[in-house]
Enzyme design. Structure first.
Site, mmCIF file in Angstrom:
data_model
loop_
_atom_site.group_PDB
_atom_site.id
_atom_site.type_symbol
_atom_site.label_atom_id
_atom_site.label_comp_id
_atom_site.label_asym_id
_atom_site.label_seq_id
_atom_site.Cartn_x
_atom_site.Cartn_y
_atom_site.Cartn_z
ATOM 1 N N CYS A 139 5.829 7.120 -1.307
ATOM 2 C CA CYS A 139 6.491 6.173 -2.202
ATOM 3 C C CYS A 139 5.715 4.856 -2.293
ATOM 4 O O CYS A 139 4.575 4.841 -2.732
ATOM 5 C CB CYS A 139 7.930 5.983 -1.741
ATOM 6 S SG CYS A 139 9.010 5.158 -2.923
ATOM 7 N N ILE A 140 6.299 3.747 -1.848
ATOM 8 C CA ILE A 140 5.634 2.448 -1.907
ATOM 9 C C ILE A 140 4.749 2.193 -0.682
ATOM 10 O O ILE A 140 3.956 1.241 -0.663
ATOM 11 C CB ILE A 140 6.678 1.293 -2.053
ATOM 12 C CG1 ILE A 140 6.010 -0.032 -2.473
ATOM 13 C CG2 ILE A 140 7.475 1.132 -0.748
ATOM 14 C CD1 ILE A 140 5.251 0.014 -3.778
#
Length: 219
Positions: A135-136
């Protein structure tokens, strides 16, 4: 049996680790036969978010204590973990990565990284041990390991990709059910909830990431 660390950043997508991503990571590691070592920094969260209203709450919580909810209490302070203890490391996403493990959410390309997190990441690449970021979390990799110009993905978001490249990384677009592999630095990344749209799509990308990290850890 490879020993794979899972670096958590709290408990809950808006102020800690994304719980779906963390649990899928743990499940796939267990299925792969890995020994799991959960860890988190012993520090106050940047803030606490009401996950029902998404509003900030007037209280404090500790990242290590909150992460212990996901780890069922079996967790270490990242300060006490070194690359010599691990064969690989995976970082689930969630805003806690960009608020607690670093401050990318507020400072973008000028972000700073928690010192023990940065130390461990640098130790891992120097020891040629694989790192997975979900994800991030690749934004954390981009900042901490900028000198190595890591290849990463956060999916297809152009603005975030530009910020990541401003930190020295090289961004590759990637669908949610796949991974990007930086063979030189042994870094594996997948977009997960940067793209979504649902847990079944996220799970497929994380499954591939875990498989690749475990495979690299055995080389």
């Amino acid at each position: 049996m490879p020993r794979i660390g899972v670096l958590l950043s709290g408990c809950g997508v808006f102020d800690g680790s994304e719980i779906h991503e963390a649990v899928i990571t743990l499940l796939e590691l267990d299925r792969a036969g890995a020994e799991i070592v959960c860890m988190a920094p012993n520090m106050d969260q940047y803030h606490v978010i009401n996950h029902l209203t998404q509003e900030e709450m007037p209280e404090k919580r500790n990242v290590l204590i909150e992460s212990a909810r996901i780890a069922r209490g079996q967790i270490k302070d990242v300060r006490d973990v070194s690359a010599s203890d691990l064969d690989g490391l995976i970082i689930p996403g969630g805003f806690g990565v960009a608020k607690n493990l670093c401050d990318f959410a507020f400072k973008g390309a000028n972000a700073t990284v928690h010192p023990d997190v940065e130390r461990l990441l640098k130790e891992m690449v120097e020891a040629k041990k694989p790192i997975g970021a979900v994800c991030i979390a690749p934004a954390l990799i981009a900042k901490a390991l900028s000198a190595r110009k890591p290849e990463i993905t956060i999916g297809t978001d152009e603005n975030t990709a530009k910020t990541i490249e401003a930190m020295g990384a090289v961004h590759f677009s990637c669908p949610v059910d796949d991974v990007h592999v930086d063979e030189k630095n042994k870094i594996v990344t997948t977009p997960a909830y940067m793209l979504g749209p649902s847990i079944k799509h996220v799970a497929e990308g994380i499954r591939k990431l875990v498989q690749k990290v475990v495979e690299m850890a055995g080389r």
